[in-house]
Motif scaffolding. Structure first.
Motif, mmCIF file in Angstrom:
data_model
loop_
_atom_site.group_PDB
_atom_site.id
_atom_site.type_symbol
_atom_site.label_atom_id
_atom_site.label_comp_id
_atom_site.label_asym_id
_atom_site.label_seq_id
_atom_site.Cartn_x
_atom_site.Cartn_y
_atom_site.Cartn_z
ATOM 1 N N MET A 5 0.860 -1.168 0.000
ATOM 2 C CA MET A 5 0.000 0.000 0.000
ATOM 3 C C MET A 5 0.909 1.234 0.000
ATOM 4 N N THR A 6 0.578 2.189 -0.838
ATOM 5 C CA THR A 6 1.364 3.415 -0.920
ATOM 6 C C THR A 6 1.070 4.322 0.270
ATOM 7 N N GLN A 7 1.916 5.344 0.426
ATOM 8 C CA GLN A 7 1.682 6.285 1.524
ATOM 9 C C GLN A 7 0.378 7.044 1.336
ATOM 10 N N VAL A 8 0.051 7.374 0.106
ATOM 11 C CA VAL A 8 -1.204 8.085 -0.167
ATOM 12 C C VAL A 8 -2.385 7.202 0.195
ATOM 13 N N GLN A 9 -2.339 5.940 -0.185
ATOM 14 C CA GLN A 9 -3.418 5.023 0.149
ATOM 15 C C GLN A 9 -3.538 4.834 1.659
ATOM 16 N N SER A 10 -2.410 4.699 2.315
ATOM 17 C CA SER A 10 -2.422 4.518 3.763
ATOM 18 C C SER A 10 -3.009 5.741 4.469
ATOM 19 N N ALA A 11 -2.612 6.923 4.044
ATOM 20 C CA ALA A 11 -3.132 8.153 4.644
ATOM 21 C C ALA A 11 -4.620 8.309 4.350
ATOM 22 N N THR A 12 -5.020 8.008 3.116
ATOM 23 C CA THR A 12 -6.427 8.112 2.741
ATOM 24 C C THR A 12 -7.263 7.132 3.550
ATOM 25 N N ARG A 13 -6.770 5.924 3.714
ATOM 26 C CA ARG A 13 -7.472 4.907 4.506
ATOM 27 C C ARG A 13 -7.675 5.386 5.943
ATOM 28 N N THR A 14 -6.621 5.910 6.546
ATOM 29 C CA THR A 14 -6.705 6.378 7.928
ATOM 30 C C THR A 14 -7.678 7.538 8.061
ATOM 31 N N VAL A 15 -7.562 8.515 7.181
ATOM 32 C CA VAL A 15 -8.443 9.694 7.234
ATOM 33 C C VAL A 15 -9.891 9.269 7.029
ATOM 34 N N PHE A 16 -10.141 8.413 6.046
ATOM 35 C CA PHE A 16 -11.513 7.982 5.775
ATOM 36 C C PHE A 16 -12.112 7.274 6.982
ATOM 37 N N ARG A 17 -11.348 6.381 7.601
ATOM 38 C CA ARG A 17 -11.869 5.635 8.749
ATOM 39 C C ARG A 17 -12.174 6.565 9.920
ATOM 40 N N VAL A 18 -11.280 7.502 10.199
ATOM 41 C CA VAL A 18 -11.485 8.435 11.318
ATOM 42 C C VAL A 18 -12.693 9.320 11.050
ATOM 43 N N VAL A 19 -12.789 9.838 9.839
ATOM 44 C CA VAL A 19 -13.883 10.755 9.512
ATOM 45 C C VAL A 19 -15.226 10.019 9.503
ATOM 46 N N ALA A 20 -15.255 8.777 9.034
ATOM 47 C CA ALA A 20 -16.504 8.011 9.021
ATOM 48 C C ALA A 20 -17.041 7.823 10.440
ATOM 49 N N PHE A 21 -16.158 7.498 11.367
ATOM 50 C CA PHE A 21 -16.608 7.324 12.752
ATOM 51 C C PHE A 21 -16.917 8.667 13.411
ATOM 52 N N ALA A 22 -16.169 9.706 13.055
ATOM 53 C CA ALA A 22 -16.461 11.038 13.600
ATOM 54 C C ALA A 22 -17.831 11.508 13.129
ATOM 55 N N GLU A 23 -18.185 11.205 11.903
ATOM 56 C CA GLU A 23 -19.493 11.599 11.377
ATOM 57 C C GLU A 23 -20.604 10.890 12.144
ATOM 58 N N ALA A 24 -20.397 9.613 12.444
ATOM 59 C CA ALA A 24 -21.389 8.868 13.221
ATOM 60 C C ALA A 24 -21.511 9.436 14.635
ATOM 61 N N LEU A 25 -20.385 9.783 15.242
ATOM 62 C CA LEU A 25 -20.422 10.367 16.584
ATOM 63 C C LEU A 25 -21.081 11.745 16.591
ATOM 64 N N SER A 26 -20.819 12.530 15.554
ATOM 65 C CA SER A 26 -21.450 13.855 15.497
ATOM 66 C C SER A 26 -22.957 13.725 15.292
ATOM 67 N N TRP A 27 -23.380 12.694 14.565
ATOM 68 C CA TRP A 27 -24.814 12.410 14.426
ATOM 69 C C TRP A 27 -25.410 12.115 15.792
ATOM 70 N N ALA A 28 -24.706 11.278 16.572
ATOM 71 C CA ALA A 28 -25.195 10.920 17.908
ATOM 72 C C ALA A 28 -25.327 12.165 18.784
ATOM 73 N N ALA A 29 -24.326 13.032 18.741
ATOM 74 C CA ALA A 29 -24.373 14.261 19.541
ATOM 75 C C ALA A 29 -25.545 15.140 19.125
ATOM 76 N N LEU A 30 -25.776 15.253 17.833
ATOM 77 C CA LEU A 30 -26.882 16.071 17.346
ATOM 78 C C LEU A 30 -28.228 15.462 17.743
ATOM 79 N N LEU A 31 -28.355 14.151 17.658
ATOM 80 C CA LEU A 31 -29.605 13.507 18.051
ATOM 81 C C LEU A 31 -29.886 13.681 19.537
ATOM 82 N N VAL A 32 -28.859 13.579 20.364
ATOM 83 C CA VAL A 32 -29.030 13.793 21.803
ATOM 84 C C VAL A 32 -29.451 15.238 22.066
#
Length: 124
Positions: free
Chosen positions: A1-28
């Motif tokens: 895996m290239t550095q770009v792919q590795s960085a993209t993978r990490t950013v995507f995973r973090v942002v996907a879970f952050a989006e879910a958490l921000s949804w939870a905060a907004l719903l609360v």
């Protein structure tokens, strides 16, 4: 895996879970504004003015991260549409990320990352 792919993978995973958490905060926050408050029309907004913009920013970042992942990993157009559509229902971004990771859409599948149980490594 290239550095770009590795960085993209990490950013995507973090942002996907952050989006879910921000949804939870907004719903609360909306629950407290509309259900718990004695009169929701008094102007008491609770946490909605805080959670709303945070969720909005994270939502936009998720959309951008999905578009970048689509280009970097060569996803099909159908996968892109599913990934973008998952930004709408609460918590679907986390589910999409888990499934994409399991299927190898984020560079390396989960099965390829886990070592196999080959027994003792010392010779007999």
């Amino acid at each position: 895996m290239t550095q770009v792919q590795s960085a993209t993978r990490t950013v995507f995973r973090v942002v996907a879970f952050a989006e879910a958490l921000s949804w939870a905060a907004l719903l609360v926050a909306m629950f407290f504004k509309w259900v718990v408050a004695a009169d929701p029309h008094t102007g008491a907004e609770g946490g909605v003015p805080i959670a709303g913009p945070i969720h909005g920013v994270v939502f936009v970042v998720y959309v951008l991260a999905t578009l970048v992942a689509w280009r970097v990993f060569g996803w099909s157009f159908k996968t892109l549409v599913v990934g973008l559509a998952c930004s709408i229902p609460p918590f679907a971004t986390a589910i999409f990320e888990i499934q994409a990771d399991r299927r190898g859409l984020l560079g390396v599948s989960a099965a390829d990352r886990t070592p196999t149980a080959a027994g003792p490594s010392t010779p007999a």
